[in-house]
Design an enzyme around this catalytic site. Structure first.
Site, mmCIF file in Angstrom:
data_model
loop_
_atom_site.group_PDB
_atom_site.id
_atom_site.type_symbol
_atom_site.label_atom_id
_atom_site.label_comp_id
_atom_site.label_asym_id
_atom_site.label_seq_id
_atom_site.Cartn_x
_atom_site.Cartn_y
_atom_site.Cartn_z
ATOM 1 N N ARG A 132 28.092 66.417 -14.422
ATOM 2 C CA ARG A 132 27.020 67.066 -13.662
ATOM 3 C C ARG A 132 27.247 68.562 -13.679
ATOM 4 O O ARG A 132 28.391 69.016 -13.555
ATOM 5 C CB ARG A 132 27.032 66.581 -12.207
ATOM 6 C CG ARG A 132 26.082 65.439 -11.966
ATOM 7 C CD ARG A 132 26.237 64.883 -10.591
ATOM 8 N NE ARG A 132 25.492 65.621 -9.562
ATOM 9 C CZ ARG A 132 24.190 65.522 -9.361
ATOM 10 N NH1 ARG A 132 23.462 64.748 -10.131
ATOM 11 N NH2 ARG A 132 23.598 66.182 -8.397
ATOM 12 N N ARG A 159 21.198 68.175 -4.981
ATOM 13 C CA ARG A 159 22.475 68.650 -5.538
ATOM 14 C C ARG A 159 23.296 69.355 -4.461
ATOM 15 O O ARG A 159 24.501 69.159 -4.341
ATOM 16 C CB ARG A 159 22.192 69.587 -6.714
ATOM 17 C CG ARG A 159 23.427 70.017 -7.496
ATOM 18 C CD ARG A 159 23.035 70.871 -8.678
ATOM 19 N NE ARG A 159 22.133 70.181 -9.568
ATOM 20 C CZ ARG A 159 22.517 69.389 -10.568
ATOM 21 N NH1 ARG A 159 23.797 69.224 -10.820
ATOM 22 N NH2 ARG A 159 21.639 68.786 -11.329
ATOM 23 N N GLY A 186 27.350 79.437 -15.897
ATOM 24 C CA GLY A 186 26.698 78.867 -17.074
ATOM 25 C C GLY A 186 27.187 77.452 -17.359
ATOM 26 O O GLY A 186 28.043 76.907 -16.652
ATOM 27 N N HIS A 202 36.432 70.769 -22.351
ATOM 28 C CA HIS A 202 35.219 70.509 -23.136
ATOM 29 C C HIS A 202 35.617 70.167 -24.577
ATOM 30 O O HIS A 202 36.463 70.849 -25.168
ATOM 31 C CB HIS A 202 34.301 71.736 -23.119
ATOM 32 C CG HIS A 202 33.025 71.506 -23.865
ATOM 33 N ND1 HIS A 202 32.002 70.730 -23.362
ATOM 34 C CD2 HIS A 202 32.628 71.912 -25.096
ATOM 35 C CE1 HIS A 202 31.023 70.681 -24.249
ATOM 36 N NE2 HIS A 202 31.370 71.387 -25.306
ATOM 37 N N ASP A 233 29.336 75.288 -19.683
ATOM 38 C CA ASP A 233 30.432 75.391 -20.652
ATOM 39 C C ASP A 233 30.659 76.826 -21.117
ATOM 40 O O ASP A 233 31.038 77.076 -22.273
ATOM 41 C CB ASP A 233 30.197 74.439 -21.846
ATOM 42 C CG ASP A 233 30.155 72.978 -21.407
ATOM 43 O OD1 ASP A 233 30.906 72.620 -20.481
ATOM 44 O OD2 ASP A 233 29.373 72.207 -21.965
#
Ligand code: GAR
Length: 213
Positions: free
Chosen positions: A101, A75, A153, A119, A155
């Site tokens: 991701r 990553r 975090g 979102h 969302d």
């Protein structure tokens, strides 16, 4: 104490926006469709999926479109490559437009208070995947979408704006998702424009977008 998040931009010196995508890019398209005469410009689109239709949308709009696949590398290594493109294009605000991701704390740290995510739920309800299905499964009567700043975090992060979408008895995941996306396409460009107008502020440590609800 009230402090500006970002900078106040103008039509001749617009906010330079980079968009990370993984799929269709309809939110990218909404940004592109509304940028003429706005205070922002999409300057680069980076996809982690080679066939993402978002890349075609970017190219059609004359915007630099780059693929940085994440297969076979860590990553951190992947994000370091993404970061190079963002720096090359002097990006000031990073938009996650269906980027599937989770970002590492390192990338979030590079872009603290300069990453916006869209979102498909009224956060803090239903973070993560399949938000519309989660709302249906819970028997909610109202769903919606949220545009928020990204923190460490998933969302989470300060909410900048939200829109509610009523759930009808005949809705399935696809129909609800479609109506939620219509609201996303309205909300996301509004929030990016507000950010560029200096309307995202930190009031006593709490970030808000003052122009919108
Ligand atoms: C959007 O509906 C967005 O809310 C969602 O992915 C979709 C991408 O659509 N994002 C998330 O679920 C992130 N947690 P698009 O590629 O057509 O813009």
């Amino acid at each position: 104490m009230k402090a500006l998040v970002g900078r106040v931009c103008s039509a001749v010196d617009p906010l330079r926006v980079g968009v990370l995508v993984s799929g269709s890019g309809s939110n990218l398209q909404a940004l592109l469709d509304r940028q003429a005469g706005s205070l922002y410009r999409v300057v680069v689109v980076v996809a982690n999926v080679a066939g993402a239709f978002a890349l075609t949308r970017a190219k059609d709009a004359g915007v630099a479109a780059v693929v940085e696949g994440h297969q076979g590398i860590t990553r951190e290594a992947h994000e370091a490559r993404v970061q190079v493109h963002l720096e090359q294009h002097q990006v000031e605000l990073l938009v996650l437009g269906g980027y599937m991701r989770v970002l590492s704390p390192w990338l979030v740290g590079q872009w603290r208070r300069r990453i916006v995510n869209v979102h498909p739920a009224l956060l803090p309800s239903f973070p993560g995947m399949h938000a519309a299905k989660q709302a249906l499964d819970h028997g909610c009567r109202v769903a919606g979408c949220t545009v928020h700043l990204v923190d460490d975090g998933v969302d989470t992060g300060p909410i900048l704006s939200q829109a509610a979408v009523p759930i009808h008895d005949h809705d399935d995941e696809a129909s609800l998702q479609r109506r939620i996306q219509n609201e996303e396409h309205r909300l996301l460009p509004q929030v990016v424009e507000a950010y560029a107008a200096g309307k995202v502020v930190d009031v006593e440590g709490r970030v808000r977008c003052c122009a919108l609800s």
